[in-house]
Enzyme design. Sequence first.
Site, PDB file in Angstrom:
ATOM      1  N   SER A  87     -54.266 -49.170 -17.141  1.00 45.98           N
ATOM      2  CA  SER A  87     -54.883 -50.027 -16.351  1.00 45.98           C
ATOM      3  C   SER A  87     -54.161 -51.455 -16.804  1.00 45.98           C
ATOM      4  O   SER A  87     -54.677 -51.402 -17.965  1.00 45.98           O
ATOM      5  CB  SER A  87     -56.342 -49.899 -16.712  1.00 45.98           C
ATOM      6  OG  SER A  87     -56.410 -51.352 -15.795  1.00 45.98           O
ATOM      7  N   TYR A 134     -64.597 -48.741 -20.558  1.00 50.32           N
ATOM      8  CA  TYR A 134     -64.113 -49.020 -19.877  1.00 50.32           C
ATOM      9  C   TYR A 134     -62.550 -49.608 -19.956  1.00 50.32           C
ATOM     10  O   TYR A 134     -61.457 -49.280 -20.314  1.00 50.32           O
ATOM     11  CB  TYR A 134     -63.255 -49.312 -18.177  1.00 50.32           C
ATOM     12  CG  TYR A 134     -62.302 -48.923 -17.340  1.00 50.32           C
ATOM     13  CD1 TYR A 134     -62.107 -47.713 -17.187  1.00 50.32           C
ATOM     14  CD2 TYR A 134     -61.282 -49.419 -16.664  1.00 50.32           C
ATOM     15  CE1 TYR A 134     -61.004 -47.074 -16.129  1.00 50.32           C
ATOM     16  CE2 TYR A 134     -60.438 -49.909 -15.717  1.00 50.32           C
ATOM     17  CZ  TYR A 134     -60.224 -48.171 -15.800  1.00 50.32           C
ATOM     18  OH  TYR A 134     -59.258 -48.368 -15.248  1.00 50.32           O
ATOM     19  N   LYS A 142     -59.009 -48.714 -22.631  1.00 51.94           N
ATOM     20  CA  LYS A 142     -57.765 -48.919 -21.710  1.00 51.94           C
ATOM     21  C   LYS A 142     -57.387 -50.011 -22.680  1.00 51.94           C
ATOM     22  O   LYS A 142     -55.509 -49.689 -23.149  1.00 51.94           O
ATOM     23  CB  LYS A 142     -58.033 -49.443 -20.404  1.00 51.94           C
ATOM     24  CG  LYS A 142     -57.904 -48.712 -19.424  1.00 51.94           C
ATOM     25  CD  LYS A 142     -57.962 -47.354 -19.309  1.00 51.94           C
ATOM     26  CE  LYS A 142     -58.142 -46.499 -18.343  1.00 51.94           C
ATOM     27  NZ  LYS A 142     -56.395 -45.451 -17.641  1.00 51.94           N
TER      28      LYS A 142
END
Length: 274
Positions: free
Chosen positions: A151, A164, A168
Amino acid sequence: MEVAGREFANREFAGWEFAGRVAVVTGAAGGIGRSLTLLLARSGAARVVCADIDAEGAARTAAEIGGIGVGADMARDDDIRRLIDEAESRAGPVDLFCGNAGIIRRGGEEVPDADWQLSWDVNVMAHVRAARHLVPRMRSRGGGHFLITASAAGLLNQVGAASYAVTKHAAVGFAEWLALTYGDDGIGVTILCPQAVRTGMTAGRTPGVASIDGMMEPDDVAESGLQAVREGRFLALPHAEVAGYMLRKAENYDRWIGGMRKLNRRFMPRQAGA
């Protein structure tokens, strides 16, 4: 930055093709994972092992391409080891491992520890554990490749989703370490870093900051990742704008933080009295 990536692609890994290869794709029941399996099959992969916590979904994807469906929870080391063992016993030595499974939990520091831990297990430790079980085998065979869906949040950040963004970032860091540590053993690594993609993760949600440069289709994202593998590139940026954002971040960190604060105000307005 992506142009530079093409220019300075590692020649040792350039020209990597999928014909005759055995590939494993996690998160294969839908979205980018399903697209990766379809494209690998069209590219002549010998067998594609489709893995997902949704075992029925994995089986449906596998049926579309004549692959092998395996139910596996990528938060569990036992499942990852079983997936790799089953893939090698039923399909042959794994040449390409596409670590695509991921989860997102909205919120910041208030998110419960259990959700932070699950994000850590799926978004980071799944890649560590896959490498732990596969790297020794790949080294003994002379090489292999890891494609890690990390991502753009792992290169920049994610407004409104701290766990998140943090996990990531960690996935990108581990991928870098994997590449610099085992590149001399013939093991290539590619990170796939899109912004918003039309998948189950974004379905039904109001467009947010990640879609500021458009919502991309999973087939296009998957093709970007596989093309980077073919060319021996570490970084795959389906949204080309991300390269510019990375440059701005590196050139003036404080100015970049200021810009991100503006986005935070726009997309995460504070409640009255907060």
